[in-house]
Design a protein around this motif. Structure first.
Motif, PDB file in Angstrom:
ATOM      1  N   ASN A 229     -28.801  -6.456  29.046  1.00  0.00           N
ATOM      2  CA  ASN A 229     -28.479  -5.075  28.703  1.00  0.00           C
ATOM      3  C   ASN A 229     -29.769  -4.374  28.298  1.00  0.00           C
ATOM      4  O   ASN A 229     -30.229  -4.488  27.159  1.00  0.00           O
TER       5      ASN A 229
ATOM      6  N   LYS B 257     -26.029 -11.195  31.689  1.00  0.00           N
ATOM      7  CA  LYS B 257     -26.414  -9.932  32.307  1.00  0.00           C
ATOM      8  C   LYS B 257     -27.226  -9.142  31.282  1.00  0.00           C
ATOM      9  O   LYS B 257     -26.689  -8.715  30.263  1.00  0.00           O
TER      10      LYS B 257
ATOM     11  N   GLN C  83     -33.695 -14.486  32.676  1.00  0.00           N
ATOM     12  CA  GLN C  83     -33.047 -15.780  32.528  1.00  0.00           C
ATOM     13  C   GLN C  83     -34.054 -16.916  32.652  1.00  0.00           C
ATOM     14  O   GLN C  83     -35.093 -16.776  33.304  1.00  0.00           O
TER      15      GLN C  83
ATOM     16  N   ASP D 209     -24.218 -16.718  33.488  1.00  0.00           N
ATOM     17  CA  ASP D 209     -23.513 -15.435  33.569  1.00  0.00           C
ATOM     18  C   ASP D 209     -24.152 -14.339  32.736  1.00  0.00           C
ATOM     19  O   ASP D 209     -23.561 -13.261  32.562  1.00  0.00           O
TER      20      ASP D 209
ATOM     21  N   THR E   8     -34.046 -10.770  35.758  1.00  0.00           N
ATOM     22  CA  THR E   8     -32.771 -11.121  35.121  1.00  0.00           C
ATOM     23  C   THR E   8     -32.951 -11.570  33.680  1.00  0.00           C
ATOM     24  O   THR E   8     -31.968 -11.675  32.945  1.00  0.00           O
TER      25      THR E   8
END
Length: 779
Positions: free
Chosen positions: A480, A478, A307, A476, A305
């Motif tokens: 790319n 995402k 993150q 949140d 992810t």
């Protein structure tokens, strides 16, 4: 039509009044600055920073817990859900009582009116102001639902001191979220806005207790709570003093304030992992501080992810040792942490195979003289082992061979923002810490490389165009990754996979040495780094799922003995990985690999005369590499004791054999570390040797500069010059500036005591082979 003409002025006045009424309420009711709040991915509070006006005021929360909702309505406005913004009966009672007492003794404000008063900064309580509040309250009722109005009140009501809003009050007085409060705790908070300057936890306890208990009694009478709940609630104690707002990720909060000041930020940080990493850092800090090493930073990224899962910008040290500095984004000397990028780049370009022998010998390039950490030399070492052992000399020689500008281009593609200057500014020291980077950029690069291999397997042999993107700490976010393509992003999957395979073989720190003997052991591709002067210690590791980056040192740049990556940063790295869920190893990207025969001894592509061959997977670009240069076809006598040729032996009596031969300087050190290395036999005495003998200086490359050194007795320390010869028994004749110095045999080593100046050193062996070098001596 006649009606409109007859009442034209009245209609115009009505339209004006209605327009004024419609626009009487500002779009944004509350403009006071709010605290910056960060929450974990689970919704737990990670930290908050007080608002600019010195108030603890969390951003608007649209959710009001059921218990507090019931308590505040019953205490402040029992008919809240029935009136249009004002309560005529309450207003009449308040007017009557105030007229009788000839002063404002009682208010008849509803919750809606109180929202208006709070928004208008508590204007002076006059009848005219009350009329304004009443009008605006009705307008507010038209604009928002009852739930929204209640949430506006809960978020902006005063709760004593500098505490504004239910969310902050719940944390300050009870240390948890408002939806986790009991009925007694909710009732306590519900009575505070009524007189925040008078009633405050820890003071006026009897008044506060009486108000709370009266509210609880009302809740019981209205059958909102049952008898048992009521009786238990009465037994609960009042809060005695405010709690501190949690500061679980203070340096991430700093980042949040910079990016989203005054907002509620939902981060991707996992609360349990953050607590665990905090504890790990604290434990290691307690030990490191005994050696006056005070600062630690740790970053954990999710490869898939992209993150942030844990963010520790510094250790729990003191202000004196810069505890508030977020080290994660600060530029620090890289040490050896860039070496995997060079290794991957050379594999990717087809300049190297994983086990190709690279020289590890005394090296001086212009005025630059790199050294290995242990001051030793291996002569020659497989490139993968040179990376795993973090050898400096092979890395510098590989960089020189690959090209400084070429490698610098790869680093710019990685978007390491602290590498701001051109390649020549850094020179060859670039690979050993001559440049600076930060933990964020380095960790994201390792994560992107891991993701490259993962995505290549997921897409059945394709790449993403935006693989090397910026990570995020937002829930949140995402990523790319761009479009799929057959073009590699920076490194191809094969080169990256082989780099990780080499990094998995790095010797682990104490306590982790026997990891490979356990079935559940985590395979980790990891690398350490130590900057010059022991100022920065790094450790970064990657698995298929996670990347962990660690920096250890002093924020002020002070170096400390023992501040080494493998002994200070690596133990923290493995403690974090031991807490993370284990992940499988990377899938081998077969489409980017090819199986070829290589020479077992040199690691090069096997030539026809390599006597021992292995078949291994290498990157596709590896097909461009040259065949083994270290195997010679030699002719020996029947006993294989001497070399022979047709001048001294018949062809029928010769034994033709492949022989592994390294250049003299590499051989000099290699044979010390490799007892099975067999030196090339010398020629038999009766043979004419047409092969030119090979000689090399060990510690005196061309254009070397020496500085005169003195010992404790103020005597000039001599310069020792060493030389290796392919046939050590050969006599060597030494000349300095054309003047004869000495002759050596077997051990070719002399001492020079020249004065300041430039010199020409010449050596000639007994067969006439000559070697020259030039050097300068300065004071």
């Amino acid at each position: 039509m006649k009606f409109f003409k007859r009442h034209k002025i009245k209609l115009i006045i009505a339209v004006i009044l209605l327009t004024a009424y419609y626009f009487s309420l500002p779009k944004q009711l509350f403009k006071s600055p709010t605290s910056t709040v960060i929450e974990s991915v689970e919704g737990e509070l990670l930290g908050a920073k007080i608002a600019n006006d010195g108030q603890w005021r969390f951003p608007q929360n649209d959710s009001v817990p059921y218990k507090f909702q019931q308590c505040i309505v019953q205490f402040e406005d029992a008919h809240f859900y029935k009136h249009p913004g004002f309560n005529p009966i309450s207003i009449f009672k308040a007017l009557s009582e105030n007229i009788k007492s000839k002063k404002v003794k009682r208010g008849g404000s509803t919750i809606t009116q109180q929202v208006i008063r709070l928004a208008r900064k508590n204007q002076k309580r006059t009848y005219f102001e009350k009329l304004k509040e009443l009008i605006l309250a009705t307008r507010l009722e038209f604009r928002y639902s009852k739930e929204k109005i209640l949430s506006l009140y809960a978020s902006n009501a005063p709760f004593g001191g500098n505490v504004v809003g239910l969310d902050v009050a719940s944390w300050r007085y009870f240390g948890r979220f408002p939806n986790n409060l009991s009925w007694a705790e909710s009732a306590t908070l519900a009575v505070l806005p009524n007189a925040p300057s008078l009633i405050y936890p820890g003071k006026n306890q009897q008044e506060l207790l009486a108000k709370r208990n009266r509210l609880l009694k009302k809740l019981f009478d209205e059958e909102i709570i049952d008898k048992l709940t009521y009786e238990l609630a009465l037994e609960e104690e009042l809060p005695q003093k405010p709690y501190r707002i949690p500061q679980i990720a203070p340096h991430l909060l700093q980042k949040g304030v910079k990016d989203f000041k005054g907002e509620r930020i939902k981060t991707s940080v996992k609360i349990g992992l953050q607590h665990q990493v905090n504890d790990i850092v604290k434990t290691h800090y307690n030990e490191l501080s005994k050696n006056e090493i005070y600062n630690v930073a740790v970053l954990v990224l999710d490869v898939e992810t992209r993150q942030v899962l844990a963010y520790v910008g510094n250790s729990p040290t003191s202000k004196k040792h810069h505890k508030d500095v977020d080290i994660i984004n600060k530029p620090r000397s890289t040490g050896s942490i860039l070496k995997p990028f060079l290794y991957a780049a050379m594999l990717d370009a087809g300049d190297l195979l994983p086990n190709t022998l690279v020289a590890d010998v005394p090296t001086q390039i212009a005025s630059y003289k790199p050294e290995n950490f242990d001051k030793q030399f291996s002569g020659a070492v497989p490139a993968s082992k040179a990376l795993a052992r973090s050898l400096n000399v092979p890395a510098v020689r590989m960089l020189q061979s690959f090209g400084l500008d070429r490698f610098h281009h790869y680093l710019k593609e990685l978007k390491l923002k602290d590498i701001k200057f051109n390649a020549n500014h850094y020179g060859l020291s670039l690979i050993l810490g001559g440049a600076e980077s930060n933990l964020w950029d380095l960790s994201k690069s390792y994560a992107s490389m891991a993701s490259t291999v993962n995505h290549y397997d997921d897409t059945q042999g394709k790449y993403y165009t935006n693989e090397f993107l910026e990570p995020s700490y937002l829930k949140d976010f995402k990523p790319n990754f761009g479009e799929t393509s057959t073009e590699k992003p920076i490194f191809d999957a094969g080169s990256t996979y082989l780099t990780f395979e080499s990094l998995n073989k790095v010797n682990r720190p104490e306590g982790e040495q026997n990891w490979e003997f356990f079935n559940d052991a985590n395979k980790i591709a990891w690398k350490t780094g130590t900057s010059f002067g022991f100022r920065d210690a790094w450790a970064i590791g990657a698995t298929k799922k996670y990347v962990v980056g660690v920096w250890v040192g002093n924020a002020d740049g002070e170096g400390r003995p023992g501040l080494v990556g493998v002994s200070t940063a690596a133990p923290i790295l493995f403690d974090v990985f031991n807490y993370l869920p284990q992940s499988t190893w990377f899938e081998k990207p077969f489409d980017e690999l090819v199986k070829i025969p290589i020479c077992s001894k040199s690691g090069y592509r096997a030539s026809e005369i390599c006597e021992q061959k292995d078949s291994i997977f290498v990157q596709q670009a590896g097909l461009k590499t040259k065949p083994c240069p270290y195997h010679l076809w030699v002719h020996l006598d029947k006993n294989e004791e001497f070399q022979v040729n047709t001048s001294c032996e018949n062809l029928s009596n010769m034994v033709h054999k492949s022989w592994f031969v390294l250049p003299p300087l590499m051989e000099y050190y290699y044979e010390k570390n490799n007892p099975f290395y067999a030196k090339l036999p010398s020629y038999r005495n009766n043979c004419l040797n047409e092969t030119k003998a090979k000689m090399e200086f060990v510690n005196l490359p061309k254009n070397t500069t020496f500085y005169l050194a003195k010992d404790f007795s103020e005597e000039v320390v001599p310069i020792v010059v060493k030389l290796v010869h392919s046939n050590p028994e050969t006599k060597i004749f030494w000349y300095l500036n054309e003047e004869f110095l000495s002759v050596t045999q077997e051990i070719h080593e002399i001492e020079l005591l020249p004065k300041k100046g430039q010199f020409n050193l010449t050596v000639v062996d007994e067969f006439g082979n000559e070697l020259k070098t030039y050097f300068e001596i300065r004071k």
